[in-house]
Design an enzyme around this catalytic site. Structure first.
Site, PDB file in Angstrom:
ATOM      1  N   CYS A   1       9.120   2.642  -4.611  1.00 51.11           N
ATOM      2  CA  CYS A   1       8.996   1.187  -4.610  1.00 51.11           C
ATOM      3  C   CYS A   1       7.556   0.789  -4.924  1.00 51.11           C
ATOM      4  CB  CYS A   1       9.405   0.664  -3.231  1.00 51.11           C
ATOM      5  SG  CYS A   1       9.180  -1.086  -2.995  1.00 51.11           S
TER       6      CYS A   1
ATOM      7  N   SER B   1       5.699  -1.170  -3.405  1.00 51.97           N
ATOM      8  CA  SER B   1       4.851  -1.258  -2.210  1.00 51.97           C
ATOM      9  C   SER B   1       4.195   0.082  -1.895  1.00 51.97           C
ATOM     10  CB  SER B   1       5.668  -1.712  -1.001  1.00 51.97           C
ATOM     11  OG  SER B   1       6.579  -2.680  -1.394  1.00 51.97           O
TER      12      SER B   1
ATOM     13  N   HIS C   1       1.116   0.150  -3.913  1.00 49.04           N
ATOM     14  CA  HIS C   1       0.023  -0.678  -3.395  1.00 49.04           C
ATOM     15  C   HIS C   1      -0.888   0.131  -2.463  1.00 49.04           C
ATOM     16  CE1 HIS C   1       1.200  -4.346  -5.193  1.00 49.04           C
ATOM     17  NE2 HIS C   1       2.239  -4.607  -4.424  1.00 49.04           N
TER      18      HIS C   1
ATOM     19  N   HIS D   1       9.715   4.476   1.619  1.00 51.88           N
ATOM     20  CA  HIS D   1      10.381   3.609   2.602  1.00 51.88           C
ATOM     21  C   HIS D   1      11.692   3.043   2.075  1.00 51.88           C
ATOM     22  CE1 HIS D   1       8.107   1.026  -0.054  1.00 51.88           C
ATOM     23  NE2 HIS D   1       8.988   0.090   0.233  1.00 51.88           N
TER      24      HIS D   1
ATOM     25  N   CYS E   1      15.284  -1.072   0.303  1.00 50.16           N
ATOM     26  CA  CYS E   1      14.123  -1.965   0.229  1.00 50.16           C
ATOM     27  C   CYS E   1      14.261  -2.962  -0.916  1.00 50.16           C
ATOM     28  CB  CYS E   1      12.809  -1.201   0.093  1.00 50.16           C
ATOM     29  SG  CYS E   1      11.404  -2.342  -0.059  1.00 50.16           S
TER      30      CYS E   1
HETATM   31 ZN   LIG Z   1       9.626  -1.411  -0.885  1.00 51.99          ZN
END
Ligand SMILES: [Zn+2]
Ligand SMILES: [Zn+2]
Length: 365
Positions: free
Chosen positions: A38, A40, A43, A59, A164
């Site tokens: 993902c 994120s 990041h 996640h 997610c």
């Molecule tokens: Zn995510």
């Protein structure tokens, strides 16, 4: 077990042997079948958000329950589950008023004095768990309120996406913004979450669904998944085009990138009374600037965490949506890889080449 270890920002993850503990009283040990990569996660690798190292990232996962703690009654070995980072306590004001994704309870931590869940193999060196999950690994050890049981016939690679990106995007449209049938909607960013938001708008019955991106292939996929119009933001001001298509501005806009300028565009593209929902993770410290006079037109802007999910309710519904053909997931997986492919997955995501890479474990797929 094998896991992808994060050593700090701007460094490749390395594949390492990690020891994982036995389940505590309310914990569940899961054999991971698949994990999406993902934005994120990226990041944290890019240092836009901080996380202590070493840690096992990931996640967005699904798998099969292997062992449960002594107090766990809702799950049994063999259950197919999706994990969610929105671990909830079930007792606080947020949980009891229907907003478990906002739960701030520390209940998810292990009992004082308990050993860490993850350690470097054969040592006492602790490895941090990421967002209570850590799915870039062959197993994960999570709180029972971090998973939901799903039907056994759901393919686990597609189930992982719901963990997610799909929950976040579809939930942003259905739960956070509550898009009404017939309205005009705009989704900025046609990556994994944006494509899910486009589907959420379609499921809600939006009249217009305008996808905005700078990558032509992503706009093509956006049309396949439900966009009625596409706007290539590399060809000039997207807000002017959106006003033209919608006849003055959209009822609902979604920012699915995590970019301050795009969040401002999402607000500017609204009609009077419209609502902008910021889904993306805007880097810490950046401020969003809005034209103050626009508030006189009752324009609204709001945040969104994980699609304002009630994941124990939402995720099994989304699995049914998949079987009913309402939610398209096959099209969202661009690449299936192995744990070793995680760094390549980040590169491809940065380059805008993929909607999603899904890492497959334990012989799944
Ligand atoms: Zn995510
Ligand atoms: Zn709570």
């Amino acid at each position: 077990m094998k896991a992808a270890l994060f050593h700090g920002p701007h460094q490749d993850l390395t594949i390492e042997d990690i020891d994982i503990d036995k389940p505590g009283p309310r914990e569940v040990l899961i054999k991971v079948a698949a994990s999406g990569v993902c934005h994120s996660d990226l990041h944290f690798v890019d240092g836009l958000y901080g996380y202590p190292a070493p840690a096992v990232l990931g996640h967005e996962g699904a798998g099969v329950v292997e062992e449960v703690g002594e107090l766990v009654t809702q799950f049994a070995p063999g259950d197919h589950v999706i994990s969610c980072l929105s671990v909830f306590c079930g007792n606080c004001e947020y949980c009891l008023t229907g907003h478990p994704s906002l739960c701030q309870s520390p209940d998810r931590a292990r009992a004082p004095g308990a050993p860490p869940k993850l350690k470097k193999a054969g040592t006492d060196e602790m490895v941090h768990q990421f967002l209570n999950l850590s799915t870039f690994a062959e197993h994960m050890l999570v709180h029972e309120n971090a998973i939901v049981k799903i039907r056994d016939d759901m393919p686990l690679d597609r189930a992982a996406l719901i963990g997610c990106g799909v929950m976040t995007g579809v939930g942003a449209a259905l739960n956070t913004a509550k898009v009404e049938p017939g309205t005009s909607t705009v989704v900025f960013g046609a990556g994994g979450v944006g494509l899910a938001a486009i589907q959420g708008c379609r499921i809600a019955g939006a009249g217009q669904i305008i996808a905005v991106d700078v990558v032509e292939s992503k706009l093509g996929l956006a049309k396949e998944l439900g966009a009625t119009h596409t706007v290539d933001a590399s060809e000039g001001d997207p807000v002017a085009k959106i006003r033209e298509i919608t006849g003055g501005g959209a009822h609902y806009t979604f920012e699915a990138i995590g970019n301050k300028d795009v969040a401002e565009q999402a607000f500017d593209a609204l009609r009077a009374g419209g609502t902008a929902t910021v889904i993306g993770m805007i880097p810490i410290g950046q401020k969003v600037e809005l034209n103050g006079a626009s508030f006189l037109q009752e324009k609204k802007i709001q945040g969104c965490t994980m699609g304002s999910n009630r994941f124990r309710v939402d995720m099994p519904r989304y699995v049914d949506f998949y079987f009913n053909g309402i939610l398209k997931l096959d099209e969202m997986i661009t690449v299936r890889g192995k744990l070793e492919d995680v760094n390549e997955a980040f590169r491809a995501m940065k380059a805008g080449e993929v909607a999603r890479t899904v890492l497959m474990f334990n012989g799944a797929g």
